[in-house]
Design a protein around this motif. Structure first.
Motif, PDB file in Angstrom:
ATOM      1  N   TYR A 199       0.697  -1.025   0.003  1.00 42.97           N
ATOM      2  CA  TYR A 199       0.088  -0.112  -0.016  1.00 42.97           C
ATOM      3  C   TYR A 199       0.966   1.077   0.006  1.00 42.97           C
ATOM      4  CZ  TYR A 199      -4.241  -2.738   1.290  1.00 42.97           C
ATOM      5  OH  TYR A 199      -5.144  -3.879   1.322  1.00 42.97           O
ATOM      6  N   SER A 200       0.343   2.183  -0.759  1.00 40.79           N
ATOM      7  CA  SER A 200       1.217   3.483  -0.745  1.00 40.79           C
ATOM      8  C   SER A 200       0.911   3.911   0.603  1.00 40.79           C
ATOM      9  CB  SER A 200       0.560   4.587  -1.710  1.00 40.79           C
ATOM     10  OG  SER A 200       1.059   5.711  -1.708  1.00 40.79           O
ATOM     11  N   GLY A 201       2.171   4.641   1.250  1.00 38.26           N
ATOM     12  CA  GLY A 201       1.995   5.361   2.357  1.00 38.26           C
ATOM     13  C   GLY A 201       1.917   6.895   2.335  1.00 38.26           C
ATOM     14  N   ASP A 202       1.906   7.288   0.912  1.00 38.50           N
ATOM     15  CA  ASP A 202       2.082   8.798   0.437  1.00 38.50           C
ATOM     16  C   ASP A 202       0.968   8.935  -0.151  1.00 38.50           C
ATOM     17  OD1 ASP A 202       2.950  11.057  -0.486  1.00 38.50           O
ATOM     18  OD2 ASP A 202       4.956  10.643  -0.245  1.00 38.50           O
ATOM     19  N   ASP A 203       0.156  10.005   0.042  1.00 41.16           N
ATOM     20  CA  ASP A 203      -1.196  10.219  -0.733  1.00 41.16           C
ATOM     21  C   ASP A 203      -0.682  10.859  -2.231  1.00 41.16           C
ATOM     22  OD1 ASP A 203      -3.822   9.884   0.480  1.00 41.16           O
ATOM     23  OD2 ASP A 203      -2.705  11.074   2.132  1.00 41.16           O
ATOM     24  N   CYS A 255      -2.901  17.209  -1.221  1.00 39.06           N
ATOM     25  CA  CYS A 255      -2.199  16.097  -0.665  1.00 39.06           C
ATOM     26  C   CYS A 255      -0.919  16.998  -0.307  1.00 39.06           C
ATOM     27  CB  CYS A 255      -1.468  15.027  -1.806  1.00 39.06           C
ATOM     28  SG  CYS A 255      -3.030  14.257  -2.481  1.00 39.06           S
ATOM     29  N   LYS A 256      -0.460  17.840  -1.017  1.00 39.04           N
ATOM     30  CA  LYS A 256       0.913  18.406  -0.748  1.00 39.04           C
ATOM     31  C   LYS A 256       0.694  19.528   0.593  1.00 39.04           C
ATOM     32  CE  LYS A 256       3.602  17.324  -4.077  1.00 39.04           C
ATOM     33  NZ  LYS A 256       4.921  16.675  -3.485  1.00 39.04           N
ATOM     34  N   ALA A 257      -0.704  20.014   0.534  1.00 39.38           N
ATOM     35  CA  ALA A 257      -0.782  21.082   1.711  1.00 39.38           C
ATOM     36  C   ALA A 257      -1.134  20.314   3.046  1.00 39.38           C
ATOM     37  CB  ALA A 257      -2.222  21.777   1.494  1.00 39.38           C
ATOM     38  N   LEU A 258      -1.646  18.963   2.979  1.00 36.14           N
ATOM     39  CA  LEU A 258      -1.615  18.218   4.240  1.00 36.14           C
ATOM     40  C   LEU A 258      -0.266  17.822   4.801  1.00 36.14           C
ATOM     41  CD1 LEU A 258      -4.749  16.025   3.269  1.00 36.14           C
ATOM     42  CD2 LEU A 258      -4.585  18.009   4.910  1.00 36.14           C
ATOM     43  N   PHE A 259       0.648  17.902   3.919  1.00 37.41           N
ATOM     44  CA  PHE A 259       2.141  17.602   4.496  1.00 37.41           C
ATOM     45  C   PHE A 259       2.972  18.760   4.563  1.00 37.41           C
ATOM     46  CE2 PHE A 259      -0.139  13.486   3.726  1.00 37.41           C
ATOM     47  CZ  PHE A 259       0.369  12.902   5.005  1.00 37.41           C
ATOM     48  N   CYS A 260       2.284  20.120   4.449  1.00 33.49           N
ATOM     49  CA  CYS A 260       3.327  21.391   4.514  1.00 33.49           C
ATOM     50  C   CYS A 260       4.044  21.374   6.052  1.00 33.49           C
ATOM     51  CB  CYS A 260       2.617  22.404   4.159  1.00 33.49           C
ATOM     52  SG  CYS A 260       1.106  22.775   5.291  1.00 33.49           S
ATOM     53  N   THR A 261       3.410  21.010   6.950  1.00 30.95           N
ATOM     54  CA  THR A 261       3.873  20.621   8.068  1.00 30.95           C
ATOM     55  C   THR A 261       3.858  19.324   8.810  1.00 30.95           C
ATOM     56  OG1 THR A 261       4.513  21.970  10.298  1.00 30.95           O
ATOM     57  CG2 THR A 261       2.440  21.835   9.527  1.00 30.95           C
ATOM     58  N   VAL A 292      -0.962  28.032   7.244  1.00 32.60           N
ATOM     59  CA  VAL A 292      -1.326  26.878   6.897  1.00 32.60           C
ATOM     60  C   VAL A 292      -2.946  26.689   6.835  1.00 32.60           C
ATOM     61  CG1 VAL A 292      -1.654  24.430   7.629  1.00 32.60           C
ATOM     62  CG2 VAL A 292       0.409  25.689   7.893  1.00 32.60           C
ATOM     63  N   ARG A 293      -3.640  27.316   7.641  1.00 33.06           N
ATOM     64  CA  ARG A 293      -5.221  27.361   7.470  1.00 33.06           C
ATOM     65  C   ARG A 293      -5.566  27.880   6.230  1.00 33.06           C
ATOM     66  NH1 ARG A 293      -8.455  26.100  11.657  1.00 33.06           N
ATOM     67  NH2 ARG A 293      -7.296  25.399  13.647  1.00 33.06           N
ATOM     68  N   ASP A 294      -4.749  29.084   5.972  1.00 30.33           N
ATOM     69  CA  ASP A 294      -5.361  29.967   4.791  1.00 30.33           C
ATOM     70  C   ASP A 294      -5.016  29.037   3.486  1.00 30.33           C
ATOM     71  OD1 ASP A 294      -6.232  32.141   6.291  1.00 30.33           O
ATOM     72  OD2 ASP A 294      -4.327  33.127   5.754  1.00 30.33           O
ATOM     73  N   ARG A 295      -3.951  28.273   3.488  1.00 27.63           N
ATOM     74  CA  ARG A 295      -3.640  27.395   2.453  1.00 27.63           C
ATOM     75  C   ARG A 295      -4.643  26.099   2.313  1.00 27.63           C
ATOM     76  NH1 ARG A 295       2.231  24.166   1.347  1.00 27.63           N
ATOM     77  NH2 ARG A 295       1.749  23.047  -0.406  1.00 27.63           N
TER      78      ARG A 295
END
Length: 306
Positions: A199-203, A255-261, A292-295
């Motif tokens: 399974y992919s572990g990275d969205d 996917c990128k935004a959910l891992f920006c931090t 982060v919330r704005d993004r």
């Protein structure tokens, strides 16, 4: 053993379904686990694309949950969704004896499987990793296991060669590949063949990993876009590459935004923005910043129907 070729319309067996959500753990205002909200969120996820749920993993903040809290959370979710979804319990530890006890408890609670992370901080050699996973597998031989490789968090990596040696354990059936590279999937298929469901572990890598032999994804983004992700996987399996690619490109900003931090800071903020008051992460993690919330607001707005 050479892996069978992946052709449109066919796929390797996916023991826990195609889309598994690594579910957050909701906390109330006092900081206690909100079991009622967890049950409602689990039902929502199953209604919106999730074939399975992974409880008390990285996204579920397992390092800051007591074992008693984890057991209560699993029982509450199981009571809510019953047999509508595969339920996996996070049972990993950097202490082998503790992981053994945890996997036995997961089996007793009626889990469909266990997610067992590579021991963290200790940095054991491959021989130590093999001995650790053998002990866990032997402790609950009736419970299917998903080995979880995430070297960015654990400090060491379970090699495909070590994984192949573990394939003599009948309950080692799947692998969450979170090393950030599609090459890991290819190496695992070459070493282990089709019996190991990767399974992919990275969205963000779901579609590329499907293309090289993964059977599905353990997802964070499915909290917000589970139906989209399920459609992506099903389009790929049906040979509709154009639809799968279009969905991949649509989902990539989320996917990128959910891992920006650090995960799960962004996904908890995104759920709050979407109307799910899951609370802030426990310390030492913090609430999302305004930036982060704005993004997240922007990418969520782009996913909503117009």
């Amino acid at each position: 053993m050479a892996p069978a070729p992946l052709t449109p319309g066919t796929a390797s067996p996916a023991p826990f379904g195609r889309v598994l959500t690594a579910m957050v753990t909701p906390f109330g205002a006092s900081g206690a686990v909100d079991l009622e909200l967890a049950a409602r969120l689990a039902e929502h996820l199953v209604d919106h694309g999730s074939d399975g749920l992974v409880l008390c993993g990285t996204t579920g903040e397992s390092p800051t949950l007591s074992w008693d809290e984890q057991h209560q959370l699993f029982s509450a979710v199981k009571a809510a969704v019953g047999t509508r979804a595969h339920l996996l319990a996070g049972t990993g530890s950097n202490c082998t004896a503790e992981a053994v006890e945890a996997v036995q408890e997961a089996a007793a609670l009626g889990a469909d499987g266990a997610l067992v992370v590579v021991p963290y901080y200790n940095k054991p050699p491959q021989e130590g990793l093999e001995a650790h996973f053998r002990a866990v597998a032997a402790a609950a031989p009736q419970l299917p296991l998903m080995l979880y490789n995430i070297p960015g968090r654990t400090g060491c990596s379970l090699s495909p060669e070590t994984t192949a040696r573990l394939m003599d354990q009948p309950n080692v059936v799947s692998f969450k590949a979170a090393s950030g590279t599609t090459e890991e999937v290819s190496a695992l298929r070459a070493a282990c063949g089709d019996r190991l469901a990767v399974y992919s572990g990275d969205d963000a890598l779901t579609l590329p990993m499907l293309a090289v032999g993964a059977v599905g994804v353990v997802s964070v983004a499915s909290h917000l876009a589970g139906d989209h992700i399920q459609r992506l996987v099903q389009a790929f399996l049906a040979g509709d590459q154009a639809t799968a690619l279009a969905l991949h490109e649509q989902l990539l900003p989320l996917c990128k935004a959910l891992f920006c931090t650090t995960n799960p800071i962004p996904v908890k903020a995104a759920l709050e923005l979407a109307g799910w008051p899951v609370g802030a992460p426990r310390l030492p993690l913090l609430s999302a910043s305004n930036d982060v919330r704005d993004r997240l607001n922007s990418v969520l707005a782009a996913l909503r129907p117009t």
